[in-house]
Design a protein around this motif. Structure first.
Motif, short mmCIF file in Angstrom:
data_model
loop_
_atom_site.label_atom_id
_atom_site.label_comp_id
_atom_site.label_asym_id
_atom_site.label_seq_id
_atom_site.Cartn_x
_atom_site.Cartn_y
_atom_site.Cartn_z
N PRO A 145 -69.29 11.62 2.65
CA PRO A 145 -68.76 11.00 3.86
C PRO A 145 -68.91 8.77 4.05
CG PRO A 145 -70.23 11.51 5.03
CD PRO A 145 -70.21 11.95 3.28
N ALA A 146 -70.37 8.70 3.08
CA ALA A 146 -69.89 6.97 2.81
C ALA A 146 -68.76 5.95 2.92
CB ALA A 146 -70.99 5.90 2.36
N PRO A 147 -68.37 5.29 3.01
CA PRO A 147 -66.47 4.54 2.93
C PRO A 147 -66.74 3.44 1.20
CG PRO A 147 -68.86 2.74 4.31
CD PRO A 147 -69.58 4.45 4.22
N ASP A 148 -67.92 4.14 0.72
CA ASP A 148 -67.98 2.86 0.19
C ASP A 148 -67.04 2.80 -1.50
OD1 ASP A 148 -70.68 3.23 0.80
OD2 ASP A 148 -71.87 3.16 -0.66
N ILE A 149 -66.97 3.95 -1.23
CA ILE A 149 -65.67 4.27 -2.83
C ILE A 149 -64.17 3.61 -2.38
CG2 ILE A 149 -65.68 6.35 -1.69
CD1 ILE A 149 -64.70 5.80 -5.48
N PHE A 150 -64.56 3.41 -0.80
CA PHE A 150 -62.82 3.48 -0.20
C PHE A 150 -63.23 1.74 -0.56
CE2 PHE A 150 -61.85 7.21 1.89
CZ PHE A 150 -61.48 7.66 0.66
N LEU A 151 -64.63 0.90 0.26
CA LEU A 151 -64.60 -0.45 0.59
C LEU A 151 -64.46 -0.75 -1.11
CD1 LEU A 151 -67.49 -0.08 2.68
CD2 LEU A 151 -65.48 -1.04 3.02
N TYR A 152 -65.28 -0.12 -1.97
CA TYR A 152 -65.31 -0.79 -3.54
C TYR A 152 -63.50 -0.78 -3.91
CZ TYR A 152 -65.46 -0.63 -9.11
OH TYR A 152 -65.38 -0.51 -10.26
N ILE A 174 -61.86 11.46 5.53
CA ILE A 174 -61.15 10.16 6.86
C ILE A 174 -63.06 9.94 7.70
CG2 ILE A 174 -59.90 11.21 8.65
CD1 ILE A 174 -58.79 11.77 7.14
N ASP A 175 -63.39 10.61 8.08
CA ASP A 175 -64.64 9.46 8.35
C ASP A 175 -64.77 8.60 7.28
OD1 ASP A 175 -65.23 11.96 9.55
OD2 ASP A 175 -66.83 12.89 8.48
N ALA A 176 -64.98 8.83 6.01
CA ALA A 176 -65.55 7.64 5.48
C ALA A 176 -64.55 5.92 5.87
CB ALA A 176 -65.59 8.15 3.37
N ALA A 196 -57.51 12.18 12.00
CA ALA A 196 -57.31 10.73 11.08
C ALA A 196 -56.08 9.20 11.97
CB ALA A 196 -56.28 11.00 9.99
N ASN A 197 -55.54 8.52 11.87
CA ASN A 197 -54.66 7.94 12.52
C ASN A 197 -54.22 8.87 12.22
OD1 ASN A 197 -55.94 5.16 11.28
ND2 ASN A 197 -55.61 5.13 13.47
#
Ligand code: B16
Ligand code: MG
Length: 219
Positions: A145-152, A174-176, A196-197
């Motif tokens: 659930p770290a957001p790193d992959i999506f931030l990348y 979704i947490d990420a 999720a939204n």
């Protein structure tokens, strides 16, 4: 304003969960471990090594690092061999249509998958051309659930998180997305991705029309 989309792979673009299940099951049977579909479902979106640790914990087993690596590699060899039979027929219903629509409307699109086999899966599906950026299991070290992959992925698209919608089938995915400040669309049941939204039971329902109607102020 929404300018980009980031897609998880397994469970969103194609259903590899069954192939992961068969590979982990083969390994578990060989090792005399208990492994079923319920545990397999907990492995959605988490890395190979973290998956192995979940299975070991369930079996109250522990192994040294060298053996862990050996067994994770063994599972991967079985899984990768099973990908050879995947073809362009193996998109989840609706996924290819949405990707095509996003391309025709000029949105930026990234892949955001925990898998180290993402490139092979995209090749098998003949889907590489739908993505401007591929963020996969090699791109970052902290998995969901770290957001790193999506931030990348967003950074490589030159977009801010709030300009992107993330598609995910995993609770931790979704947490990420939420932790990273992204809008999110969950694919699957309420109990898994209800936070999720916006949520759809399947990709078939996730049309650009529905997405634009829901996030109307953002388009
Ligand atoms: P690999 P995703 C994830 O992909 C899968 O959902 C998860 O079950 C798997 O353990 C993980 O990739 C790692 O895959 O062993 O191929 O590197 O859902 O993030 O696209
Ligand atoms: Mg997934």
């Amino acid at each position: 304003m929404i300018k980009g989309f980031i897609f998880d792979l397994d469970g969103v673009i194609t259903d590899t969960a069954e192939l992961h299940y068969e590979a982990w099951k083969t390994l578990s049977d060989e090792m005399g471990w208990d492994f079923d579909r319920e545990i397999n479902d907990q492995l959605r979106g988490i890395s190979r090594m973290d998956s192995l640790k979940v299975i070991l914990e369930h079996n109250n087993a522990s192994l040294d690092d060298e053996t862990l690596l050996e067994l994770a590699t063994k599972k991967n060899t079985i899984y990768v061999a099973s990908l050879d039979s995947m073809t362009a027929e193996d998109y989840l219903p609706g996924a290819q249509e949405l990707l095509t629509h996003l391309r025709s409307e000029g949105f930026s699109v990234a892949l955001g998958s925990s898998s180290k086999n993402a490139s092979k899966v995209l090749q098998q599906l003949n889907a590489t051309g739908y993505f401007d950026v591929i963020a996969d299991g090699y791109s970052v070290s902290n998995s969901k659930p770290a957001p790193d992959i999506f931030l990348y992925g967003a950074e490589k698209l030159n977009l801010q998180p709030e300009e992107c919608i993330v598609f995910e089938d995993a609770e931790r995915g979704i947490d990420a997305a939420k932790t990273g400040g992204f809008y999110s669309v969950g694919i699957g049941p309420e109990e898994r991705v209800g936070h999720a939204n916006l949520r759809f039971d399947s990709m078939e329902k996730a049309t650009l029309f529905e997405i634009k109607s829901f996030f109307k102020d953002l388009f």
